[in-house]
Design a protein around this motif. Structure first.
Motif, short mmCIF file in Angstrom:
data_model
loop_
_atom_site.label_atom_id
_atom_site.label_comp_id
_atom_site.label_asym_id
_atom_site.label_seq_id
_atom_site.Cartn_x
_atom_site.Cartn_y
_atom_site.Cartn_z
N ARG A 63 0.84 -1.21 0.00
CA ARG A 63 0.00 0.00 0.00
C ARG A 63 0.87 1.25 0.00
O ARG A 63 0.63 2.20 -0.75
CB ARG A 63 -0.93 0.01 1.21
CG ARG A 63 -2.22 -0.74 1.00
CD ARG A 63 -3.21 -0.50 2.13
NE ARG A 63 -2.71 -0.94 3.42
CZ ARG A 63 -2.73 -2.19 3.86
NH1 ARG A 63 -3.23 -3.14 3.10
NH2 ARG A 63 -2.26 -2.50 5.05
N SER A 64 1.90 1.25 0.86
CA SER A 64 2.80 2.40 0.95
C SER A 64 3.54 2.61 -0.38
O SER A 64 3.65 3.74 -0.86
CB SER A 64 3.79 2.19 2.09
OG SER A 64 4.70 3.26 2.16
N MET A 65 4.01 1.54 -0.97
CA MET A 65 4.72 1.63 -2.26
C MET A 65 3.79 2.22 -3.31
O MET A 65 4.19 3.11 -4.07
CB MET A 65 5.21 0.26 -2.69
CG MET A 65 5.97 0.26 -4.01
SD MET A 65 7.61 0.98 -3.96
CE MET A 65 8.52 -0.33 -3.17
N GLY A 66 2.55 1.77 -3.35
CA GLY A 66 1.58 2.30 -4.32
C GLY A 66 1.35 3.79 -4.13
O GLY A 66 1.30 4.54 -5.11
N GLN A 67 1.23 4.22 -2.88
CA GLN A 67 1.02 5.64 -2.60
C GLN A 67 2.23 6.46 -3.03
O GLN A 67 2.09 7.53 -3.62
CB GLN A 67 0.73 5.85 -1.11
CG GLN A 67 -0.61 5.30 -0.70
CD GLN A 67 -0.77 5.21 0.82
OE1 GLN A 67 0.20 5.30 1.57
NE2 GLN A 67 -2.00 5.00 1.26
N HIS A 68 3.42 5.96 -2.74
CA HIS A 68 4.64 6.68 -3.11
C HIS A 68 4.84 6.67 -4.63
O HIS A 68 5.23 7.69 -5.20
CB HIS A 68 5.87 6.06 -2.43
CG HIS A 68 5.99 6.39 -0.99
ND1 HIS A 68 6.25 7.66 -0.53
CD2 HIS A 68 5.88 5.61 0.12
CE1 HIS A 68 6.31 7.66 0.79
NE2 HIS A 68 6.08 6.42 1.21
N MET A 69 4.57 5.54 -5.28
CA MET A 69 4.77 5.46 -6.73
C MET A 69 3.83 6.42 -7.46
O MET A 69 4.17 6.92 -8.53
CB MET A 69 4.54 4.02 -7.23
CG MET A 69 5.60 3.03 -6.79
SD MET A 69 7.25 3.36 -7.42
CE MET A 69 7.07 2.97 -9.13
N ALA A 70 2.67 6.69 -6.87
CA ALA A 70 1.72 7.63 -7.50
C ALA A 70 2.29 9.04 -7.58
O ALA A 70 1.84 9.85 -8.39
CB ALA A 70 0.40 7.63 -6.72
N THR A 71 3.31 9.34 -6.78
CA THR A 71 3.91 10.68 -6.78
C THR A 71 5.11 10.77 -7.73
O THR A 71 5.70 11.85 -7.86
CB THR A 71 4.38 11.07 -5.36
OG1 THR A 71 5.48 10.24 -4.97
CG2 THR A 71 3.24 10.95 -4.35
N MET A 72 5.45 9.67 -8.37
CA MET A 72 6.62 9.65 -9.25
C MET A 72 6.31 10.32 -10.59
O MET A 72 5.20 10.20 -11.09
CB MET A 72 7.02 8.19 -9.55
CG MET A 72 7.63 7.45 -8.40
SD MET A 72 9.30 7.99 -8.07
CE MET A 72 10.10 7.63 -9.62
N PRO A 73 7.32 10.98 -11.19
CA PRO A 73 7.14 11.43 -12.57
C PRO A 73 6.91 10.20 -13.46
O PRO A 73 7.53 9.16 -13.24
CB PRO A 73 8.48 12.10 -12.91
CG PRO A 73 9.17 12.32 -11.61
CD PRO A 73 8.64 11.31 -10.65
N LYS A 74 6.03 10.32 -14.42
CA LYS A 74 5.67 9.19 -15.28
C LYS A 74 6.87 8.73 -16.12
O LYS A 74 7.55 9.53 -16.75
CB LYS A 74 4.52 9.59 -16.19
CG LYS A 74 4.04 8.47 -17.07
CD LYS A 74 2.92 8.93 -17.97
CE LYS A 74 2.59 7.85 -18.97
NZ LYS A 74 1.69 8.32 -20.00
#
Length: 122
Positions: A63-74
């Motif tokens: 869950r944490s990884m998903g939340q953090h990955m959502a903030t990454m530049p595409k």
């Protein structure tokens, strides 16, 4: 544990993840990944994440990884490397982007992110 390598010429980031990751490690990993993208001025990067030596992770970490990955530049393309059937199921839930593929080996991941060659179906 994580290791990040950058191939600036190909705007390629290769990550190796290993062991169980804590929530703090996930945060540190994503922070460092973003720092590398900025430092190397990668405007259209490709990403290979090797989780071959990573056990299936705890759900709170996912869950944490998903939340953090959502903030990454595409990324322009993404490959996640694993042969484990259980890891593949977890990866499929985490990486749903149309430019993401799961591959069995790093060369197959490179072929996808650098040349658009679809990986073998498993």
């Amino acid at each position: 544990m994580y290791e990040i390598r950058v191939d600036r010429a190909n705007e390629l980031i290769e990550v190796t993840l290993g062991e169980m990751m804590s929530l703090d490690e996930v945060s540190n990993y994503i922070t460092e990944l973003k720092r590398q993208i900025t430092f190397y001025e990668l405007s259209s990067y490709a990403l290979i994440i090797d989780v071959t030596h990573c056990p299936v992770q705890a759900q709170d970490m996912i869950r944490s990884m998903g939340q953090h990955m959502a903030t990454m530049p595409k990324a322009r393309a993404l490959a996640v490397v694993t042969e484990s059937a259980l890891a593949r199921m977890q990866v499929r839930r985490l990486f749903t982007q149309p430019y993401a593929r799961i591959t069995a080996a790093i060369p197959e991941g490179r072929a996808w992110v650098l040349h658009g060659i679809e990986p073998a179906t498993r």
